[in-house]
Design an enzyme around this catalytic site. Structure first.
Site, PDB file in Angstrom:
ATOM      1  N   PRO A  98       0.826  -1.212   0.000  1.00 38.61           N
ATOM      2  CA  PRO A  98       0.000   0.000   0.000  1.00 38.61           C
ATOM      3  C   PRO A  98       0.858   1.258   0.000  1.00 38.61           C
ATOM      4  O   PRO A  98       1.829   1.369   0.758  1.00 38.61           O
ATOM      5  CB  PRO A  98      -0.802  -0.134   1.297  1.00 38.61           C
ATOM      6  N   CYS A  99       0.484   2.202  -0.876  1.00 34.97           N
ATOM      7  CA  CYS A  99       1.400   3.288  -1.212  1.00 34.97           C
ATOM      8  C   CYS A  99       0.873   4.676  -0.904  1.00 34.97           C
ATOM      9  O   CYS A  99       1.460   5.659  -1.342  1.00 34.97           O
ATOM     10  CB  CYS A  99       1.726   3.201  -2.708  1.00 34.97           C
ATOM     11  N   SER A 100      -0.232   4.812  -0.159  1.00 32.21           N
ATOM     12  CA  SER A 100      -0.825   6.132   0.026  1.00 32.21           C
ATOM     13  C   SER A 100       0.106   7.110   0.719  1.00 32.21           C
ATOM     14  O   SER A 100       0.034   8.319   0.502  1.00 32.21           O
ATOM     15  CB  SER A 100      -2.137   6.020   0.803  1.00 32.21           C
ATOM     16  N   PHE A 102       3.091   7.574   0.113  1.00 31.34           N
ATOM     17  CA  PHE A 102       4.041   8.116  -0.851  1.00 31.34           C
ATOM     18  C   PHE A 102       3.354   8.892  -1.974  1.00 31.34           C
ATOM     19  O   PHE A 102       4.002   9.364  -2.889  1.00 31.34           O
ATOM     20  CB  PHE A 102       4.888   6.991  -1.463  1.00 31.34           C
ATOM     21  N   ASN A 150       5.001   0.304  -7.047  1.00 25.26           N
ATOM     22  CA  ASN A 150       4.580   1.389  -6.181  1.00 25.26           C
ATOM     23  C   ASN A 150       4.387   2.671  -6.993  1.00 25.26           C
ATOM     24  O   ASN A 150       4.580   2.675  -8.207  1.00 25.26           O
ATOM     25  CB  ASN A 150       5.586   1.596  -5.042  1.00 25.26           C
TER      26      ASN A 150
END
Length: 345
Positions: A98-100, A102, A150
């Protein structure tokens, strides 16, 4: 005449020539990556997923041999004797942590080190640690190749230090990492989606440097547009702003900045027939530029290159698609890994 890559069905996978190389996926969500690997001839062994709804959908559409509905922290802590033996002879370990934190939207640095639920109903986790949990799994299973996807924001500002930590960890584990920034619009996907891919090969495999260069012609929104979208709510500010838009406007932030002296609603995107569609984010709003409508679910499915017979069950189509890697994007990468590395070995 052959169909375009985005026009396909899950039932088409029975016609894909198999080469037998294996994949296991972490943070699998709806299985966008899974479908890409399958389209490229790989055998999917299973997945790790924390979200019960996503796991139901994943199992319905992909029928994985070894599904694990647990947090990745629990998976990495399982005794090796309790895991299928074939996971320890794995060709590719795939993951999209999960990349929120960044994302380039908002004060992202303020989120680093904090604990958040990725969405309602999920366990609270420290999201920027999940990448290293994924690498712990890689160190446990020792696949021939590690693939991690990502957001582009990882390459911007202070996040580059995080990238350096990831690359250093991969090297200490005995892998040779490469970093790619790829745009799905050059890979047969009707969407401008830029993503970072960490691809690392185990040192004892002696693979050459991987080359990824894609130059497929762009697919415009008009090429995939279909059906009537739901109308913009009558009397809403969004509808009022839609009627005030001008041809150069790309989103409602352009409208509010000009008409109201403030920039807001920049995540409400205007999709134009003559352009490639924007990144399909799960939380954005997508409006047709020529009529006061949202884009249709069919548009979303095609933009994300999901199959037309995918069963979304009780989930929102945009959420599942927006949280997934476009299958055709992953297919293009997986094909090159097979051709340049596995087949050539």
């Amino acid at each position: 005449m052959s169909r375009p890559a985005w026009d396909w069905k899950l039932s088409d996978l029975v016609n894909v020539q198999q080469h037998g190389h294996t994949v296991f996926s972490c943070f699998a969500c709806g299985g966008g990556s899974t479908m890409g690997y399958k389209r490229a001839g790989y055998r999917m062994l299973g997945n790790v997923e924390i979200d019960a709804q996503m796991m139901r959908i994943y199992r319905r559409n992909h029928n994985p041999p070894h599904p694990f509905l647990i947090p990745i922290q629990e998976f990495k802590g399982m005794p090796n004797s309790e895991l299928p033996a074939e996971l320890f002879d794995l060709d590719i370990l795939d993951g999209s942590p999960p990349c929120s934190v960044f994302s380039t939207a908002g004060a992202r640095e303020d989120k680093w080190g904090g604990e958040y639920a990725f969405r309602e109903g999920q366990a609270v986790q420290q999201l920027d640690d999940l990448f290293f949990d994924f690498l712990d799994v890689a160190d446990k299973l020792r696949p021939r190749v590690i693939m991690a996807e990502n957001v582009k924001g990882m390459l911007i500002g202070k996040a580059r230090g995080f990238v350096s930590l990831v690359l250093s960890r991969m090297r200490r584990m005995g892998y040779r990492p490469q970093l790619f920034l790829l745009n799905s619009a050059t890979m047969g996907v009707p969407q401008k989606r830029e993503r970072v891919f960490f691809i690392a090969s185990r040192q004892d495999m002696s693979f050459p440097e991987l080359r990824l260069e894609f130059n497929e012609p762009p697919i415009l929104y008009r090429d995939v547009r279909s059906g009537i979208g739901s109308p913009i709510t009558s009397g809403s500010k969004t509808l009022q702003r839609w009627y005030k838009k001008r041809p150069p406007d790309l989103n409602m932030g352009d409208v509010t900045g000009r008409e109201e002296g403030k920039i807001s609603n920049f995540n409400t995107i205007l999709i134009k027939d003559q352009k490639v569609a924007n990144t399909l984010a799960s939380s954005s709003v997508f409006l047709r530029d020529d009529v006061p409508q949202h884009i249709s679910d069919t548009d979303i499915i095609r933009m994300q290159t999901f199959p037309s017979d995918y069963d979304f069950m009780d989930a929102d189509v945009q959420y599942v698609c927006g949280m997934s890697v476009p299958p055709v994007m992953m297919q293009r990468i997986a094909e090159q890994i097979y051709l340049q590395w596995f087949k050539a070995k």
